[in-house]
Write a protein that holds these residues in place. Structure first.
Motif, short mmCIF file in Angstrom:
data_model
loop_
_atom_site.label_atom_id
_atom_site.label_comp_id
_atom_site.label_asym_id
_atom_site.label_seq_id
_atom_site.Cartn_x
_atom_site.Cartn_y
_atom_site.Cartn_z
N VAL A 37 92.18 112.05 37.90
CA VAL A 37 91.24 112.02 36.78
C VAL A 37 91.84 111.13 35.69
O VAL A 37 92.97 111.32 35.28
CB VAL A 37 90.97 113.43 36.24
N TYR A 38 91.05 110.13 35.26
CA TYR A 38 91.50 109.16 34.26
C TYR A 38 90.66 109.30 32.99
O TYR A 38 89.45 109.50 33.06
CB TYR A 38 91.38 107.74 34.81
N GLY A 39 91.29 109.16 31.84
CA GLY A 39 90.62 109.32 30.57
C GLY A 39 89.78 108.14 30.14
O GLY A 39 89.07 108.21 29.13
N SER A 40 89.84 107.04 30.89
CA SER A 40 89.01 105.88 30.59
C SER A 40 88.65 105.20 31.91
O SER A 40 89.20 105.53 32.95
CB SER A 40 89.74 104.90 29.67
N CYS A 41 87.74 104.26 31.83
CA CYS A 41 87.27 103.59 33.04
C CYS A 41 87.66 102.12 32.98
O CYS A 41 87.13 101.36 32.17
CB CYS A 41 85.76 103.75 33.17
N SER A 42 88.59 101.75 33.84
CA SER A 42 89.07 100.38 33.86
C SER A 42 89.08 99.80 35.28
O SER A 42 89.75 98.82 35.54
CB SER A 42 90.47 100.30 33.26
N THR A 43 88.35 100.41 36.17
CA THR A 43 88.29 99.94 37.54
C THR A 43 86.99 99.18 37.76
O THR A 43 86.07 99.27 36.95
CB THR A 43 88.41 101.13 38.53
N ASP A 128 84.52 106.70 44.78
CA ASP A 128 84.94 107.06 46.12
C ASP A 128 84.59 108.50 46.49
O ASP A 128 85.38 109.20 47.10
CB ASP A 128 86.44 106.82 46.26
N HIS A 129 83.39 108.90 46.12
CA HIS A 129 82.87 110.23 46.44
C HIS A 129 83.85 111.35 46.09
O HIS A 129 84.26 112.14 46.92
CB HIS A 129 82.43 110.32 47.90
N TYR A 130 84.24 111.37 44.84
CA TYR A 130 85.02 112.45 44.23
C TYR A 130 86.50 112.46 44.58
O TYR A 130 87.16 113.48 44.44
CB TYR A 130 84.39 113.82 44.53
N THR A 131 87.05 111.31 44.99
CA THR A 131 88.50 111.24 45.15
C THR A 131 89.14 110.90 43.81
O THR A 131 90.21 111.40 43.50
CB THR A 131 88.88 110.20 46.22
N ASP A 132 88.47 110.07 43.02
CA ASP A 132 88.95 109.70 41.69
C ASP A 132 87.81 109.84 40.69
O ASP A 132 86.64 109.61 41.04
CB ASP A 132 89.44 108.25 41.66
N PHE A 133 88.14 110.19 39.46
CA PHE A 133 87.17 110.30 38.38
C PHE A 133 87.65 109.48 37.20
O PHE A 133 88.80 109.60 36.78
CB PHE A 133 87.02 111.76 37.91
N TYR A 134 86.76 108.63 36.67
CA TYR A 134 87.06 107.80 35.49
C TYR A 134 86.06 108.17 34.40
O TYR A 134 84.86 108.08 34.62
CB TYR A 134 86.90 106.32 35.83
#
Length: 136
Positions: A37-43, A128-134
């Motif tokens: 889980v990431y606090g911002s979206c940079s991908t 990626d279907h709930y593997t990572d969250f941004y």
């Protein structure tokens, strides 16, 4: 030679998976246990997710599962409640999931989702279907 019979539970599991596949529904509704889980979206894909979020917001974030008309003549899918089974997102809140990329109504769904916390309004992007969250 006679084929061995599948146990009823295995047949039921195969049937459910087949029906879910035909309907474009994932049989798995929670994130992976090791989700990041990431606090911002940079991908890559963050701007597409933000754009999809804007459209879903304009539609009032529908909570019923199903296909919804998209502004460009395609459709996008609202997946209903996201259960946060592994607790990667804030516990106790209610979440709803939405597809990022529109397509023809009824077409196979991809892995890109946004998850909206209906309690706080915070939006998460998962490429990626709930593997990572941004967080958007």
């Amino acid at each position: 030679m006679r084929r061995p019979q599948l146990a009823w539970a295995k047949r039921l599991t195969v049937l459910i998976a087949a029906v879910a596949s035909v309907l474009g529904v994932s049989a798995v509704n929670g994130p992976a246990a090791n989700a990041a889980v990431y606090g911002s979206c940079s991908t890559s894909g963050c701007s597409d997710a933000a754009s999809a979020n804007s459209t879903w917001s304009d539609l009032g974030y529908p909570t019923a599962r199903g296909w919804y008309d998209w502004p460009d003549g395609e459709c996008s899918y609202a997946g209903g409640e996201f259960y946060n089974n592994d607790g990667q997102l804030p516990s106790g809140d209610t979440f709803y999931e939405y597809d990022v990329y529109p397509r023809a109504c009824g077409a196979h769904r991809d892995a890109y989702r946004i998850v909206v916390d209906s309690n706080t309004g915070v939006v998460w992007y998962s490429p990626d279907h709930y593997t990572d969250f941004y967080q958007l």
